[in-house]
Design a protein around this motif. Structure first.
Motif, PDB file in Angstrom:
ATOM      1  N   ALA A  90      -2.369   6.475   2.629  1.00  0.00           N
ATOM      2  CA  ALA A  90      -1.545   5.294   2.349  1.00  0.00           C
ATOM      3  C   ALA A  90      -0.666   4.977   3.551  1.00  0.00           C
ATOM      4  O   ALA A  90      -0.515   3.817   3.941  1.00  0.00           O
ATOM      5  CB  ALA A  90      -0.692   5.525   1.107  1.00  0.00           C
ATOM      6  N   ARG A 108       3.352   1.440  -3.344  1.00  0.00           N
ATOM      7  CA  ARG A 108       2.651   1.699  -4.598  1.00  0.00           C
ATOM      8  C   ARG A 108       2.162   3.143  -4.641  1.00  0.00           C
ATOM      9  O   ARG A 108       1.852   3.658  -5.713  1.00  0.00           O
ATOM     10  CB  ARG A 108       1.489   0.721  -4.779  1.00  0.00           C
ATOM     11  N   THR A 109       2.107   3.789  -3.518  1.00  0.00           N
ATOM     12  CA  THR A 109       1.788   5.211  -3.497  1.00  0.00           C
ATOM     13  C   THR A 109       3.072   6.031  -3.527  1.00  0.00           C
ATOM     14  O   THR A 109       3.052   7.240  -3.319  1.00  0.00           O
ATOM     15  CB  THR A 109       0.959   5.538  -2.236  1.00  0.00           C
ATOM     16  N   GLY A 143      -8.335   3.310  -4.156  1.00  0.00           N
ATOM     17  CA  GLY A 143      -7.161   2.526  -4.538  1.00  0.00           C
ATOM     18  C   GLY A 143      -6.551   3.063  -5.821  1.00  0.00           C
ATOM     19  O   GLY A 143      -5.329   3.220  -5.939  1.00  0.00           O
ATOM     20  N   ILE A 149      -2.733   4.572  -6.389  1.00  0.00           N
ATOM     21  CA  ILE A 149      -1.806   4.075  -7.411  1.00  0.00           C
ATOM     22  C   ILE A 149      -1.437   5.189  -8.388  1.00  0.00           C
ATOM     23  O   ILE A 149      -0.274   5.337  -8.777  1.00  0.00           O
ATOM     24  CB  ILE A 149      -2.435   2.857  -8.128  1.00  0.00           C
ATOM     25  N   LEU A 181      -7.030  -1.969  -3.959  1.00  0.00           N
ATOM     26  CA  LEU A 181      -6.176  -1.327  -4.959  1.00  0.00           C
ATOM     27  C   LEU A 181      -6.742  -1.475  -6.362  1.00  0.00           C
ATOM     28  O   LEU A 181      -6.580  -0.598  -7.199  1.00  0.00           O
ATOM     29  CB  LEU A 181      -4.765  -1.911  -4.899  1.00  0.00           C
ATOM     30  N   ARG A 182      -7.398  -2.584  -6.634  1.00  0.00           N
ATOM     31  CA  ARG A 182      -7.863  -2.842  -7.989  1.00  0.00           C
ATOM     32  C   ARG A 182      -9.250  -2.322  -8.298  1.00  0.00           C
ATOM     33  O   ARG A 182      -9.581  -2.055  -9.438  1.00  0.00           O
ATOM     34  CB  ARG A 182      -7.874  -4.363  -8.255  1.00  0.00           C
ATOM     35  N   VAL A 195       0.840  -1.206   0.000  1.00  0.00           N
ATOM     36  CA  VAL A 195       0.000   0.000   0.000  1.00  0.00           C
ATOM     37  C   VAL A 195       0.872   1.252   0.000  1.00  0.00           C
ATOM     38  O   VAL A 195       0.647   2.199  -0.761  1.00  0.00           O
ATOM     39  CB  VAL A 195      -0.956   0.000   1.202  1.00  0.00           C
TER      40      VAL A 195
END
Ligand SMILES: Nc1ncnc2c1ncn2[C@@H]1O[C@H](COP(=O)(O)OP(=O)(O)O)[C@@H](O)[C@H]1O
Ligand SMILES: [Mg+2]
Lengths: 522, 373
Positions: B257, B86-87, B230, B234, B224-225, B83
Motif C-alpha cells: 500500500a 484505506r490500509t 485490493g 482494505i 480496490l473493488r 490506497v
C-alpha cells in the motif's frame, strides 16, 4: 410497610427497539431477586435506569414508597443503590482501602486511611468478606476483587446491590463463595438484584425471580417454586432442550498434537508454559479454566497469530509450528476466535466478503487477478442458507448482525472449509439460549464427521456438556486431563474447580477430601 | 434539571445517506456564509463574488482548462491517500513523493534531449518509461516508510512528515548541484519539447495529465473493488487482527500500500513537470501534497468522489485568483472558505454520533415522577 424498591411501568425506547416495555418489579429488603433474560431482553437497560445512567421515557422508581429521580450514579449511591459491573472498576495499583475510599469526600481533603481501614475490616468481618485492606488489588484473584467491589458498596451504605452477570469470571468454588456472601447480605437486611442468564444460579441462590423477554416482564415467581425447564421456557418463549445429545463415538487417530508449547503474552511475560495436548479425530477436547490463564495465547499460537517460543504443533503428522496462518488454513486447521467482532470478522465488510475471509484466493478469475463476484455471492448464499443466518441480504454489513447471527457466519465459514482440526474459543459467549443450542449442535456434528475439536471455554457447563475429555489450564500450565463422565458429576465439578484454582490433578488423588473452599490465587 | 437530556450519544454513528448529505450541505452553506462576512469590507455583494468564482472556474473553456490543470495533481495525491489510508497507513509524505516523482521525471526527460541516451525515443515508449520511473521513485520513497512501520512499528505520520523535508532539501541539492543548468537560477534545463504532455482541449492549458489522472482513478477503483489484492488491503485497513486471522500477510500488504501510494503521489510530480513547469526547481510542491490528502477526505476516500472533490476544490482556487486580480478581493478569503468547508465537513462527521430529541418527547416522565428532595 412499603417494599425497599419498586419499579412501576418503566419504559425505555431506543430507536427501533423498545428496550423496556412497562416493566414493573418489586424488591423487598432481605431478598435476593434474580432478573433473568436472554441477551437483548432489556436487563442492562433497566439496571442502568435504576443506577441513574439512563433516564426512563416513562414510569417511576419508588424507594421505600417515595418517588425517586436519579440523574447519575452518584445520585443512586446517595440513595443506597449500588451496582457492580461485569468489568470491575478497581485501580490495580492501589490498595484495597484506597480503592474503597477513592471518590469519597468524607473527612475533608485529608484522607484518613487508617480509620477507613478499621471500618473496612469491621464490615468485612460482619459480612464474612475476608479481605486484607492493605493488599494491592493487582495481587488479588478475581473472586477477591469482586469482594472488594461489594465492600466498596457496603462502605457507601448501599442497601440495594445490583450485580450484572457476576459469575462469568469465577471458578465454581468462587461462585459458591459469592453466593454465600449474597445470602449473608440478604440475611442482614440488604436487597440484592442479580442479573443473570444462568438458570441454575437462579435456583441456587435467588428468593424471587423475574423473567424478562423482549423488554417485557413474562412473570415473577418464588425461585423455590420454579424449575430450570420452566424458567428456560419463560425466558425463550418455547420449549428448549437443556441437554445436548452427545452420541457415543469411537475416537479416531491423533490429529492435533501440541508438544511442550511455550508462548509469551503481549507484554512479554510467559503465558503458555509448556502445554502438551493431543486431540483425536472425532473427539472434543475441552480446555477449561478461568479467563486469562493463557487460553487466548494458546489458541493464537496454534493458528500462527502469535510467535511460538518453543515447542511444536503438528496436524495429522505435519509440523505446522513455523507455518503462516495462510499455510495452516491450507492444511485444514480452522479457528473460531473468542472475539468474533474484532478478529473473527471484519465488521464494515459485507457478509459475502466475510464468508470468504481466509479462502479468498479460491474465488478469483483471470488467473487470480480479479475477484469472481458471482462465485463469492454464491458461496455466501450457501453459507447463509446452510447455517440459518438471519439477514436481509448477503451484502448486509457483517458488523450489524446480532452476536448469534454473526457467530453463525464465522462458524459456517470455518466449517464449510472442512477442517481436519478446529480450535474453538468461547463459542457461545454472549449468545442467547437458542443460538447457543445451535452452535453446540454444529460442533457435535463436526465431531461426528471426524474432525478433532479443541474447545476452549470459560463456561464449565459448556465444557461438561460437549467434551469427551477435559483439560484444565491454570497460569499457562495443564493441571490435568479428565475423561468426561467417569466420575459422578458433582465430584467431577469439584475436581475441575480445584484444578481451575491451581491444584494439579496429581495432587488431588484423594478425590473426596473436602476441597479447600477457596483456592489460593496468584 | 441536572443535565440536558435532549442530546444522547449513539452507540454507532448513523451512516444514512440523508444524514451525510445534510451534514455536508450544512457545512458548505455555513462556510459560505462565514466567508461572505469576511468579504463585506471588499464587496457589498458576497453572492456575486461567489458567482464570479464559479463563472471564472467553470464558465469558460479557458477557465475550465486552468481548473483541470490544478485538479490533476490533487487527484493523483488523493488516490495515493486513498490506497494508503484505506490500509490504515496514515501516510502524509505526499509533498515528498511529488518532488521525488518530479525529479525522476526531469532526469528521464533530460535524457531524451538531442545528443543524450534516450534521444529520438518514440512517445509510446518514452511515456510509459517515464511514468514507470517516476512511479518507482515515489513508490520506493514511501515504501521505505511502510517497511519501517511494518518492521519496527512506530508512527508513520511523524516519519512521513519528516520525509517531506528530506525531499525538499534533496530537490534543492539537485537543482543547485548535479542537475543545475547554466544561469543565475537554481533550476534544471528545460525538458525537450518531445517530452511534454500534449494539450487536450484546444486553446487551453489542459494537458493530457488530467486524462492520466482519470485513468488512474478508474484503475484504483477497480483495484480496490475488484481484485483480491485490493480486498486484502482494505481488510488489513479495517482490522489488522482479523486480516491476519484470515491468512493475509498484513506486513507485506502494508508495504505494498505504501509503495502504491508513493507511486501515485509521484505521478502528481510527473504531471506538474511534463504539463506545467517543464523543469525542476525549488518550490514546485507548495502544499499540493497536503491539499490532496484533504481532497481525498472530502471525497470520503472514494476514488471517484475524490475526482469530483479535486475539481471543485481546484475550481475555487482558480476562480478566486481571477477575482483577486480583477476585484482586489484577497484570495486568502477564499482560502479561508475552502478551509472552513473542510473543517466543518470533518467536524460535522462527529454529529453523526449524536441523536437529538426534542424535550417534549420525554415530557411524560417529568409529569409522573417528581424529584425527591
Ligand atoms: N444505548 C443504546 N442505544 C440503542 N439501543 C440500545 C442501547 N442499549 C441497549 N440497546 C438495545 O436495547 C435492547 C436491550 O438491551 P440490553 O438492556 O442491553 O439487554 P440485556 O442486558 O438484557 O442483554 C437491545 O435490543 C439493545 O440492542
Ligand atoms: Mg446486558
Amino acid at each position: 410497610m412499603a417494599p425497599l424498591l419498586e419499579l412501576r411501568n418503566i419504559t425505555k425506547q431506543f430507536p427501533g427497539v423498545l428496550a423496556d416495555d412497562r416493566v414493573s418489579l418489586t424488591v423487598e429488603a432481605g431478598q435476593i431477586h434474580a432478573l433473568l433474560g436472554e441477551n437483548g431482553a432489556g436487563k442492562s437497560t433497566l439496571m442502568h435506569i435504576l443506577y441513574g445512567l439512563y433516564r426512563a421515557d416513562a414510569g417511576e422508581i419508588l424507594l421505600e414508597g417515595q418517588p425517586l429521580q436519579l440523574h447519575s450514579p452518584a445520585d443512586a449511591i446517595a440513595h443506597g443503590i449500588g451496582m457492580i459491573h461485569q468489568d470491575f472498576m478497581l485501580i490495580p495499583r492501589f490498595s484495597v482501602v484506597e480503592n474503597v475510599v477513592i471518590g469519597l469526600q468524607e473527612g475533608g481533603p485529608q484522607l484518613d486511611l487508617r480509620s477507613a481501614a478499621v471500618r473496612l475490616s469491621d464490615l468485612a468481618r460482619q459480612y464474612g468478606l475476608a479481605v486484607d485492606p492493605e493488599a494491592r488489588v493487582e495481587h488479588l484473584s478475581v473472586g477477591v476483587q469482586q469482594r472488594v467491589e461489594i465492600l466498596k458498596l457496603l462502605y457507601r451504605h448501599a442497601r440495594l446491590l445490583i450485580l450484572d452477570e457476576p459469575t462469568g469470571v469465577l471458578t465454581p468454588q468462587e461462585t459458591e463463595g459469592l453466593f454465600a456472601v449474597l445470602r449473608r447480605l440478604a440475611a442482614q437486611g440488604h436487597a440484592v438484584l442479580l442479573i443473570t442468564h444462568k438458570l441454575h444460579e437462579v435456583i441456587d441462590v435467588a428468593d424471587q425471580v423475574t423473567v424478562l423477554r423482549d423488554g417485557r416482564v413474562i412473570g415473577s415467581l418464588p425461585a423455590r417454586q420454579s424449575s430450570a425447564r420452566q424458567l428456560a421456557r419463560m425466558m425463550v418463549g418455547r420449549e428448549v432442550t437443556l441437554r445436548v445429545d452427545k452420541p457415543a463415538q469411537q475416537t479416531g487417530p491423533p490429529l492435533l498434537q501440541i508438544t511442550d508449547l511455550r508462548v509469551r503474552g503481549d507484554n512479554g511475560q510467559p503465558k503458555v508454559r509448556g502445554v502438551t495436548l493431543t486431540v483425536h479425530g472425532g473427539e472434543i477436547l475441552g480446555l477449561a479454566g478461568v479467563d486469562g490463564n493463557g487460553q487466548s495465547e494458546l489458541a493464537e499460537a496454534l493458528m500462527g497469530l502469535r510467535p511460538v517460543e518453543a515447542g511444536q504443533v503438528t496436524l495429522a503428522k505435519k509440523d505446522l509450528t513455523r507455518h503462516s496462518p495462510a499455510a495452516r488454513r491450507a492444511s485444514h486447521l480452522g479457528y473460531i476466535p473468542a472475539d468474533r467482532r474484532q478478529v473473527g470478522s471484519i465488521g464494515p465488510l459485507s457478509i459475502a466478503y466475510n464468508a470468504v475471509l481466509g479462502t479468498l484466493r479460491r474465488y478469483t478469475t483471470w488467473g487470480g487477478l480479479f475477484l469472481n463476484q458471482g462465485q463469492i455471492d454464491r458461496h455466501a448464499r450457501h453459507l447463509v442458507n446452510e447455517f440459518d443466518v438471519r439477514t436481509p441480504s448477503i451484502h448486509f454489513e457483517a458488523g450489524k448482525l446480532s452476536g448469534g447471527n454473526l457467530q453463525k457466519v464465522v462458524l459456517g465459514r470455518e466449517l464449510l472449509a472442512r477442517p481436519t482440526a478446529l480450535v474453538v474459543e468461547q463459542p457461545t459467549r454472549g449468545l442467547d439460549v437458542g443460538a447457543t443450542e445451535y452452535v453446540h449442535r454444529q460442533l457435535l456434528a463436526e465431531r461426528s464427521r471426524g474432525a478433532a475439536l479443541l474447545l476452549i471455554s470459560a463456561e464449565l457447563e459448556e465444557i461438561l456438556a460437549l467434551s469427551d475429555r477435559i483439560a484444565v489450564l491454570y497460569q499457562g500450565e495443564i493441571m490435568g486431563v479428565l475423561t468426561a463422565g467417569t466420575q459422578d458429576p458433582n465430584s467431577q465439578i469439584e475436581l475441575l474447580g480445584l484444578m481451575m484454582a491451581g491444584s494439579p490433578l496429581a495432587s488431588l488423588s484423594n478425590l473426596h477430601t473436602p476441597g479447600r473452599s477457596d483456592g489460593p490465587h496468584g | 434539571m441536572a443535565k440536558s437530556h435532549w442530546i444522547e450519544r449513539r452507540l454507532q454513528p448513523t451512516d444514512s445517506l440523508l444524514a451525510t448529505a445534510t451534514v455536508t450541505l450544512a457545512a458548505i452553506v455555513l462556510a459560505l456564509l462565514l466567508g461572505g462576512l469576511l468579504m463585506l469590507p471588499f464587496t457589498p455583494h458576497p453572492g456575486q463574488a461567489y458567482w464570479a468564482i464559479v463563472e471564472n472556474a467553470f464558465g469558460s473553456l479557458r477557465g475550465l482548462g486552468f481548473t483541470l490543470v490544478k485538479a490533476t495533481p490533487l487527484i493523483l495525491i488523493a488516490l495515493g491517500t486513498i490506497v494508503a489510508w484505506r490500509t490504515s497507513f496514515f501516510y502524509l509524505g505526499f509533498e515528498g513523493t511529488l518532488l521525488l516523482g518530479a525529479a525522476a521525471t526531469v532526469w528521464v526527460a533530460l535524457r531524451a534531449a538531442p545528443q543524450e541516451g534516450l534521444a529520438g525515443l518514440p512517445g509510446w515508449i518514452f511515456f510509459p518509461l517515464v511514468i514507470g520511473a517516476a512511479f518507482a521513485a515515489g513508490g520506493l520513497w514511501a515504501g521505505a516508510v511502510g517497511f519501517l512501520r511494518s518492521r519496527f512499528g512506530g508512527n508513520e505520520v511523524l516519519v512521513s512528515l519528516m520525509t517531506n523535508y528530506v525531499a525538499i532539501l534533496l530537490v534543492n541539492y539537485l537543482v543547485s548541484g548535479p542537475l543545475r543548468a547554466p544561469g543565475d537560477l537554481p533550476q534544471t534545463e528545460r525538458i525537450p519539447e518531445t517530452t511534454l504532455l500534449p494539450f487536450f482541449i484546444p486553446d487551453t492549458r489542459a494537458h493530457a495529465g488530467f486524462l492520466l489522472a482519470l485513468l488512474a482513478a478508474l484503475l484504483v477503483w477497480l483495484f480496490l473493488r475488484r481484485t483480491p489484492l485490493g480486498y486484502e488491503l482494505i481488510a488489513t485497513g479495517f482490522s489488522e487482527r482479523a486480516a491476519r486471522y484470515g491468512g493475509i500477510p498484513t506486513s507485506q500488504r502494508l508495504v505494498l500500500a505504501a509503495f502504491l501510494a508513493g507511486g501515485l503521489g509521484a505521478l502528481a510530480g510527473l504531471v506538474e513537470v511534463l504539463g506545467v513547469q517543464f523543469r525542476l526547481m525549488d518550490g514546485i510542491a507548495q502544499g499540493t501534497g497536503f491539499v490532496g490528502v484533504v481532497v481525498a477526505l472530502l471525497g470520503k476516500l472514494n476514488p471517484l468522489g475524490s475526482v469530483v472533490a479535486a475539481i471543485l476544490y481546484a475550481g475555487m482556487g482558480v476562480g478566486s485568483e481571477v477575482l483577486q486580480r480583477r476585484a482586489g478581493l484577497p484570495s486568502s478569503v477564499i482560502f479561508i472558505v475552502q478551509s472552513l468547508i473542510v473543517l466543518l465537513i470533518l467536524a460535522g462527521d462527529l454529529l453523526r454520533y449524536y441523536r437529538f430529541t426534542w424535550p417534549f418527547r420525554t415530557g411524560r416522565l417529568t409529569a409522573t415522577a417528581r424529584p425527591r428532595e
